[in-house]
Design a protein around this motif. Structure first.
Motif, PDB file in Angstrom:
ATOM      1  N   ILE A   1       0.433  -1.972   3.648  1.00 33.60           N
ATOM      2  CA  ILE A   1       1.422  -2.024   4.718  1.00 33.60           C
ATOM      3  C   ILE A   1       0.917  -1.198   5.894  1.00 33.60           C
ATOM      4  CG2 ILE A   1       3.821  -1.529   5.361  1.00 33.60           C
ATOM      5  CD1 ILE A   1       4.528  -1.880   2.405  1.00 33.60           C
ATOM      6  N   PHE A   2       0.982  -1.813   7.093  1.00 32.70           N
ATOM      7  CA  PHE A   2       0.443  -1.195   8.296  1.00 32.70           C
ATOM      8  C   PHE A   2       1.524  -1.135   9.374  1.00 32.70           C
ATOM      9  CE2 PHE A   2      -2.920  -3.281   6.008  1.00 32.70           C
ATOM     10  CZ  PHE A   2      -3.986  -2.391   6.048  1.00 32.70           C
ATOM     11  N   SER A   3       1.458  -0.107  10.189  1.00 31.44           N
ATOM     12  CA  SER A   3       2.308  -0.025  11.372  1.00 31.44           C
ATOM     13  C   SER A   3       1.728  -0.912  12.461  1.00 31.44           C
ATOM     14  CB  SER A   3       2.402   1.420  11.853  1.00 31.44           C
ATOM     15  OG  SER A   3       1.107   1.887  12.215  1.00 31.44           O
ATOM     16  N   ASN A   4       2.460  -1.026  13.573  1.00 23.19           N
ATOM     17  CA  ASN A   4       1.990  -1.897  14.655  1.00 23.19           C
ATOM     18  C   ASN A   4       0.669  -1.421  15.242  1.00 23.19           C
ATOM     19  OD1 ASN A   4       4.098  -3.688  14.463  1.00 23.19           O
ATOM     20  ND2 ASN A   4       5.417  -2.527  15.854  1.00 23.19           N
ATOM     21  N   ASP A   5       0.399  -0.135  15.142  1.00 25.76           N
ATOM     22  CA  ASP A   5      -0.881   0.378  15.659  1.00 25.76           C
ATOM     23  C   ASP A   5      -1.973   0.369  14.597  1.00 25.76           C
ATOM     24  OD1 ASP A   5       0.025   2.350  14.021  1.00 25.76           O
ATOM     25  OD2 ASP A   5       0.095   3.924  15.547  1.00 25.76           O
ATOM     26  N   SER A   6      -1.725  -0.437  13.536  1.00 25.30           N
ATOM     27  CA  SER A   6      -2.702  -0.675  12.467  1.00 25.30           C
ATOM     28  C   SER A   6      -2.967   0.543  11.594  1.00 25.30           C
ATOM     29  CB  SER A   6      -4.039  -1.176  13.057  1.00 25.30           C
ATOM     30  OG  SER A   6      -3.832  -2.416  13.712  1.00 25.30           O
ATOM     31  N   LYS A   7      -2.064   1.510  11.631  1.00 24.92           N
ATOM     32  CA  LYS A   7      -2.196   2.653  10.741  1.00 24.92           C
ATOM     33  C   LYS A   7      -1.626   2.287   9.380  1.00 24.92           C
ATOM     34  CE  LYS A   7      -0.839   7.471  10.099  1.00 24.92           C
ATOM     35  NZ  LYS A   7      -0.080   8.628  10.656  1.00 24.92           N
ATOM     36  N   GLU A   8      -2.428   2.464   8.343  1.00 27.67           N
ATOM     37  CA  GLU A   8      -1.966   2.108   6.998  1.00 27.67           C
ATOM     38  C   GLU A   8      -1.019   3.168   6.462  1.00 27.67           C
ATOM     39  OE1 GLU A   8      -3.613   0.890   2.527  1.00 27.67           O
ATOM     40  OE2 GLU A   8      -5.036   1.246   4.179  1.00 27.67           O
ATOM     41  N   LEU A   9       0.120   2.720   5.937  1.00 21.43           N
ATOM     42  CA  LEU A   9       1.082   3.609   5.334  1.00 21.43           C
ATOM     43  C   LEU A   9       0.730   3.829   3.865  1.00 21.43           C
ATOM     44  CD1 LEU A   9       2.576   2.410   7.868  1.00 21.43           C
ATOM     45  CD2 LEU A   9       4.704   2.725   6.591  1.00 21.43           C
ATOM     46  N   LYS A  10       1.100   4.971   3.367  1.00 18.25           N
ATOM     47  CA  LYS A  10       0.865   5.243   1.957  1.00 18.25           C
ATOM     48  C   LYS A  10       1.807   4.390   1.129  1.00 18.25           C
ATOM     49  CE  LYS A  10       0.762   8.957  -1.474  1.00 18.25           C
ATOM     50  NZ  LYS A  10       1.003  10.402  -1.739  1.00 18.25           N
ATOM     51  N   SER A  11       1.268   3.595   0.240  1.00 15.18           N
ATOM     52  CA  SER A  11       2.092   2.700  -0.587  1.00 15.18           C
ATOM     53  C   SER A  11       1.394   2.465  -1.917  1.00 15.18           C
ATOM     54  CB  SER A  11       2.335   1.361   0.120  1.00 15.18           C
ATOM     55  OG  SER A  11       1.109   0.657   0.296  1.00 15.18           O
ATOM     56  N   SER A  12       2.147   1.930  -2.843  1.00 15.46           N
ATOM     57  CA  SER A  12       1.584   1.525  -4.128  1.00 15.46           C
ATOM     58  C   SER A  12       2.252   0.236  -4.563  1.00 15.46           C
ATOM     59  CB  SER A  12       1.775   2.611  -5.191  1.00 15.46           C
ATOM     60  OG  SER A  12       3.154   2.806  -5.460  1.00 15.46           O
ATOM     61  N   SER A  13       1.530  -0.553  -5.350  1.00 14.72           N
ATOM     62  CA  SER A  13       2.098  -1.833  -5.797  1.00 14.72           C
ATOM     63  C   SER A  13       1.378  -2.283  -7.058  1.00 14.72           C
ATOM     64  CB  SER A  13       1.970  -2.898  -4.706  1.00 14.72           C
ATOM     65  OG  SER A  13       0.620  -3.077  -4.327  1.00 14.72           O
ATOM     66  N   HIS A  14       2.060  -3.113  -7.824  1.00 12.52           N
ATOM     67  CA  HIS A  14       1.460  -3.658  -9.039  1.00 12.52           C
ATOM     68  C   HIS A  14       2.237  -4.891  -9.468  1.00 12.52           C
ATOM     69  CE1 HIS A  14       4.797  -2.156 -11.562  1.00 12.52           C
ATOM     70  NE2 HIS A  14       4.765  -1.102 -10.772  1.00 12.52           N
ATOM     71  N   MET A  15       1.609  -5.743 -10.275  1.00 16.20           N
ATOM     72  CA  MET A  15       2.296  -6.910 -10.821  1.00 16.20           C
ATOM     73  C   MET A  15       3.330  -6.451 -11.845  1.00 16.20           C
ATOM     74  SD  MET A  15      -0.578  -9.898 -11.303  1.00 16.20           S
ATOM     75  CE  MET A  15      -1.144  -9.225 -12.858  1.00 16.20           C
ATOM     76  N   LEU A  16       4.398  -7.216 -11.970  1.00 17.18           N
ATOM     77  CA  LEU A  16       5.391  -6.920 -12.999  1.00 17.18           C
ATOM     78  C   LEU A  16       4.816  -7.135 -14.384  1.00 17.18           C
ATOM     79  CD1 LEU A  16       8.633  -8.501 -11.478  1.00 17.18           C
ATOM     80  CD2 LEU A  16       7.932  -6.104 -11.472  1.00 17.18           C
ATOM     81  N   SER A  17       3.930  -8.109 -14.514  1.00 11.57           N
ATOM     82  CA  SER A  17       3.287  -8.363 -15.791  1.00 11.57           C
ATOM     83  C   SER A  17       2.143  -7.375 -15.997  1.00 11.57           C
ATOM     84  CB  SER A  17       2.740  -9.797 -15.847  1.00 11.57           C
ATOM     85  OG  SER A  17       1.957  -9.999 -16.999  1.00 11.57           O
ATOM     86  N   SER A  18       2.094  -6.798 -17.185  1.00 13.26           N
ATOM     87  CA  SER A  18       0.995  -5.886 -17.498  1.00 13.26           C
ATOM     88  C   SER A  18      -0.261  -6.632 -17.940  1.00 13.26           C
ATOM     89  CB  SER A  18       1.433  -4.904 -18.593  1.00 13.26           C
ATOM     90  OG  SER A  18       1.837  -5.614 -19.760  1.00 13.26           O
ATOM     91  N   ASP A  19      -0.112  -7.915 -18.204  1.00 11.54           N
ATOM     92  CA  ASP A  19      -1.236  -8.741 -18.627  1.00 11.54           C
ATOM     93  C   ASP A  19      -1.657  -9.685 -17.507  1.00 11.54           C
ATOM     94  OD1 ASP A  19      -1.185  -7.678 -21.245  1.00 11.54           O
ATOM     95  OD2 ASP A  19       0.456  -9.051 -21.777  1.00 11.54           O
ATOM     96  N   PRO A  20      -2.903 -10.101 -17.478  1.00 11.85           N
ATOM     97  CA  PRO A  20      -3.326 -11.125 -16.509  1.00 11.85           C
ATOM     98  C   PRO A  20      -2.479 -12.389 -16.661  1.00 11.85           C
ATOM     99  CG  PRO A  20      -5.230 -10.126 -17.557  1.00 11.85           C
ATOM    100  CD  PRO A  20      -4.035  -9.621 -18.298  1.00 11.85           C
ATOM    101  N   ILE A  21      -2.237 -13.069 -15.549  1.00 11.69           N
ATOM    102  CA  ILE A  21      -1.378 -14.252 -15.554  1.00 11.69           C
ATOM    103  C   ILE A  21      -2.252 -15.501 -15.459  1.00 11.69           C
ATOM    104  CG2 ILE A  21       0.429 -15.485 -14.300  1.00 11.69           C
ATOM    105  CD1 ILE A  21       1.498 -12.761 -13.430  1.00 11.69           C
ATOM    106  N   PRO A  22      -2.270 -16.317 -16.524  1.00 13.96           N
ATOM    107  CA  PRO A  22      -3.100 -17.533 -16.482  1.00 13.96           C
ATOM    108  C   PRO A  22      -2.420 -18.631 -15.661  1.00 13.96           C
ATOM    109  CG  PRO A  22      -1.957 -17.378 -18.588  1.00 13.96           C
ATOM    110  CD  PRO A  22      -1.612 -16.136 -17.836  1.00 13.96           C
ATOM    111  N   ILE A  23      -3.205 -19.301 -14.850  1.00 14.91           N
ATOM    112  CA  ILE A  23      -2.684 -20.409 -14.041  1.00 14.91           C
ATOM    113  C   ILE A  23      -3.547 -21.633 -14.309  1.00 14.91           C
ATOM    114  CG2 ILE A  23      -2.044 -21.221 -11.750  1.00 14.91           C
ATOM    115  CD1 ILE A  23      -1.830 -18.394 -10.818  1.00 14.91           C
TER     116      ILE A  23
END
Length: 885
Positions: free
Chosen positions: A230-252
């Motif tokens: 996530i970035f502000s309008n001046d392209s500064k990256e905000l501190k964030s974290s994210s992950h998939m809800l699934s703990s396992d790889p998702i086959p497609i």
């Protein structure tokens, strides 16, 4: 690049009934089917829609793949009753079907994305694809076309619910999308990423997101990670974290699209921003590990000025959104009711004019659920579950003070005043339901099927049931099907008949509301339901319909009307639980699709799918016992909503109960003596191989699972053509659940299916097995654990129902059965050959209103006779034996 044809061949129109086309019912099949008929200026075919009883071929010009609106010569619509005055058949006569054919030339073998919007089925070189009937625009099929000429054939149905009615001539259209894929990546993110609203000065209104990923490669890929930056309008990256809800790889699977849920958090500095730029990074593992990136901008909104979107995990584990409108005053009253507003067909919950249609309330929140998509399932099944999940989730988010939105930041604490810092959403078990059009029908549905959550209902311009909205009376099948089979099919949707369940609403304040000149849902619907309500209470003046002179189906202020708002304010102020009186009834035909009524939850029927009732007499004089009289009920529960005074004891069909201080738990009828007994610990019921409401059908339950819908491919096949057929079928099933419900499906091969052992008590799993046991190893293992009265023979391939054997070419079967786990429902789709399998596959219900029971054997004549081509159909009893009515 490939050019779509500028000229298309048309043959039609022919009659077709509402929701009938999946049963076949194509008159041209009597002459070999459209695919076998060549264009001719002289050949004609019978159709009662034409003035002289015959229709022929014509051609139409198209631009950019848009075909229509179509107009047919030799059709006197007014004589058929299309105009509203003096209609002999109503809107049902406006349901028609026609066929469209065009050719495309491909210069070299290539991969294409293909879709037809406005049609639910089309064919590429006779391979059937499921179209985008409602033009939702979220799905594309992937197909490889060889060099040369290819034929596109489209079965187009003028569905009144999509195109409207009462206008002569009725017109329909479709748009063909065919584009060569130039993607070099093995996957893509085909649509906008779902994120919650960015609340200006506060942060994101939720911590969950959804990223849809489509596999463009020819092999299975696995999504190993999805992260957002996530970035502000001046392209500064905000501190964030994210992950998939699934703990396992998702086959497609190759060609499949799956919605992948994520959870994220952002540093508190986001509260200072009015917009952000989001980068989505998707890591996949296939033949090699690659990263896909997608960028989007999220603009901030002022939650004091407009509704906002919050995200949540729905009942099946997928991430969805709902809109919320905060009240004028945020207070800490935990008992204040919540308003749930249900939108009409084809309308996004986020549409501004819809969220603006209800004014801000003093202290009650307004929630606008999606029903999973703009069309949903008529607020039945998955749509209802989605609405309830939206309520529970916003309450849960508020309980945690929205801390999951940002890291180390408390939304409630950020509010200005001390009073505001302790606000609550309110009591999500005390809900005022409001709906318009299809949502008005949805309000009737929830009030008749889940009345214990309703303090009051406003049903605006709501129809009674789909069969009364666009009648089923003009089905092609009606000329071929016997009344018994037709009745069997109608039983499958009887649970959605709001009029049949009216007794469950006793004691709930109701305001039916409609425009006097509504030409979409005539006021007759509201007036009829009002009559039934008053008859049920024996009070002719209890409920009155609000009919606004001069107004049609929708008008500015339809829900801001003084009558509506006065009713809402009065009910919110009183917010009392509905009063049942001394006598009330609980009614259902299927316990799987109904909640508790006055604290009574029916769990099992003596004869499944027959009407069942519990009449309750609450005596007021001392010494008189409360009495329960049951009809076709073999088990029920008294829930937390039960307010009956049972201190002096009670009787169930003559069986006395005393000394139970707080009657709860399960009551079960002895099948031999008829006596009732109380089972406080329901772990002992039902006994193995006996059905409770968890495992009742009909086949509409396939989308009710708490896990992804699992589709099992057979691998014990004789040819690569068979393998391709089943793979294609699995993709169509996954396509439909994603298109109509943004649902998730897992496609697996039979040898990889393992028994689930980790299911919790509230889990419900649905698995679809494709092919016969000889073809499908997992189905072979399943049938070896427990056989039933539907079986298969080989040499030649056949379908066995008791002692009746069906082996004719083109015969298919579709049925429910117990799965590997006690909370798993299995669906088997099979045929004696490829045509039979495809006929059975069509019967999987992807839209509301399809009449599909728990099992059916379909024969080749269904192609043109519809229901008249069904060889047998029916239901199972409580021990999974075929139910003989």
């Amino acid at each position: 690049m490939v050019a779509l044809p500028s000229e298309w061949q048309i043959l039609g129109p022919f009659p077709i009934g509402t929701r009938e086309q999946e049963f076949g019912a194509d008159p041209l099949e009597a002459y070999g089917g459209f695919a076998s008929l060549e264009y001719s200026t002289s050949n004609k075919y019978p159709s009662e829609l034409a003035t002289d009883g015959y229709v022929g071929w014509m051609t139409v010009r198209a631009e950019d793949g848009k075909i229509g609106p179509l107009e047919f010569p030799n059709i006197r619509c007014e004589m058929n009753g299309v105009e509203m005055n003096g209609v002999p058949f109503g809107w049902s006569i406006e349901q028609y079907q026609c066929w469209i054919r065009g050719y495309v030339d491909v210069a070299e073998r290539a991969k294409f994305e293909i879709q037809v919007q406005g049609s639910s089925e089309f064919y590429i070189d006779r391979a059937r694809y499921h179209g985008d009937a409602y033009s939702i625009g979220t799905t594309q099929h992937i197909a490889t076309l060889d060099k040369g000429r290819h034929t596109i054939e489209i079965r187009l149905v003028h569905d009144v619910r999509i195109y409207g009615g009462g206008v002569a001539p009725p017109q329909c259209q479709c748009t063909v999308h065919l584009q060569q894929l130039n993607e070099t990546n093995p996957v893509r993110i085909p649509q906008d990423v779902l994120l919650p609203s960015l609340l200006s000065g506060k942060g994101f209104a939720g911590s969950f997101g959804r990223v849809s990923v489509q596999n463009l490669s020819d092999t299975l890929v696995r999504v190993t990670s999805i992260q957002i930056k996530i970035f502000s309008n001046d392209s500064k990256e905000l501190k964030s974290s994210s992950h998939m809800l699934s703990s396992d790889p998702i086959p497609i699977y190759s060609g499949q699209t799956r919605p992948v849920g994520i959870e994220f958090s952002v540093d508190s500095s986001i509260a200072k921003l009015d917009s952000v730029r989001v980068q989505v990074h998707c890591m996949i593992e296939g033949n090699q590990t690659e990263e896909i990136q997608k960028d989007l901008t999220v603009l901030g909104i002022d939650w004091n000025e407009e509704a906002f979107a919050y995200t949540f995990i729905d009942y099946d584990g997928t991430v969805h959104y709902a809109m919320a409108k905060k009240p004028q005053v945020l207070d800490a009253n935990p008992d204040k009711p919540v308003i749930l507003a249900l939108h009409g067909s084809g309308l996004e919950a986020s549409t501004r004019f819809w969220t603006d249609s209800l004014p801000v309330q003093k202290s009650s929140w307004i929630i606008f659920p999606t029903g999973r998509t703009s069309w949903g399932f008529d607020w039945h099944g998955p749509s209802t579950k989605n609405a309830f999940a939206a309520l529970q989730s916003i309450a849960g988010q508020n309980e945690h003070r929205w801390r999951q939105i940002t890291t180390g930041w408390d939304m409630a604490a950020a509010l200005k005043t001390a009073e505001e810092s302790s606000w609550t959403i309110g009591n999500v078990k005390q809900v005022l339901y409001i709906g318009h059009s299809n949502g008005g029908q949805g309000a009737w549905y929830i009030a008749t099927h889940f009345p214990d959550t309703a303090i009051a209902v406003v049903a605006a311009s709501g129809y009674i049931k789909i069969q009364d909205y666009v009648s089923y009376a003009n089905w092609v099948s009606n000329a071929h099907v016997d009344p018994y089979t037709k009745g069997i099919m109608e039983m499958s949707i009887a649970e959605y008949n709001n009029d049949l369940h009216i007794p469950n609403m006793k004691g709930i304040p109701i305001l039916p509301h409609t425009g006097a000149d509504d030409d979409n849902v005539p006021p007759l619907h509201s007036r009829k339901l009002m009559r039934l309500l008053n008859e049920n209470t024996h009070d002719p003046d209890l409920v009155k319909t609000s009919i606004v002179p001069g107004e049609k189906h929708w008008w500015d202020g339809v829900l801001r009307n003084d009558t509506v708002q006065e009713f809402i304010h009065r009910q919110l102020e009183s917010s009392k639980a509905p009063v049942s009186g001394r006598y009330f009834s609980v009614v259902t035909t299927n316990p799987a699709g109904i909640g508790s009524v006055k604290g009574i939850q029916i769990e099992q029927l003596v004869i499944p799918y027959r009407l069942s009732k519990i009449h309750v007499f609450q005596h007021t004089s001392e010494g008189n016992l409360c009495q329960f009289q049951t009809l076709n009920v073999s088990a029920f529960t008294l829930t937390e909503y039960c307010t009956l005074d049972l201190r002096n004891g009670f009787m169930i069909d003559g069986t006395s109960f005393t000394g139970i201080e707080k009657p709860r738990g399960l009551f079960v009828r002895n099948k031999i003596t008829g006596e009732w007994r109380n089972i406080p610990d329901r772990e002992t019921w039902p006994v193995p191989n006996e059905r409770s409401r968890w495992l009742y059908g009909s086949l509409h339950r396939m989308y009710d699972g708490t896990h992804p819908l699992r589709v099992v491919l057979p691998t014990m096949l004789d040819s690569t053509d068979e393998k391709a057929q089943f793979q294609h079928a699995a993709l169509q099933i996954a396509h439909d659940w994603f298109l109509y419900g943004v649902g998730d499906s897992e496609i697996v091969e039979d040898h990889a299916v393992l028994e689930r052992t980790e299911l919790s008590r509230n889990d419900f799993v649905v698995t679809v097995y494709l092919g016969r046991p000889k073809q499908n190893q997992a189905l072979t293992r399943l049938t070896s654990k427990r056989t039933n009265e539907i079986g298969f023979g080989e040499d030649p391939p056949s379908i066995q129902i008791d002692d009746q054997r069906y082996s004719a070419k083109g015969t298919g079967v579709l049925f429910l059965r117990p799965g590997f786990h006690s909370q798993e429902l299995a669906i088997v789709v099979a045929g004696v050959d490829a045509d039979g399998f495809n006929a059975a596959l069509r019967l999987l219900p992807k839209q509301a209103g399809m009449m599909v029971p728990e099992w059916a054997v379909i024969g080749p004549e269904a192609k043109f006779k519809g229901l008249g081509g069904f060889l047998e159909a029916g239901y199972f009893d409580n021990n999974w034996r075929i139910l003989r009515h």
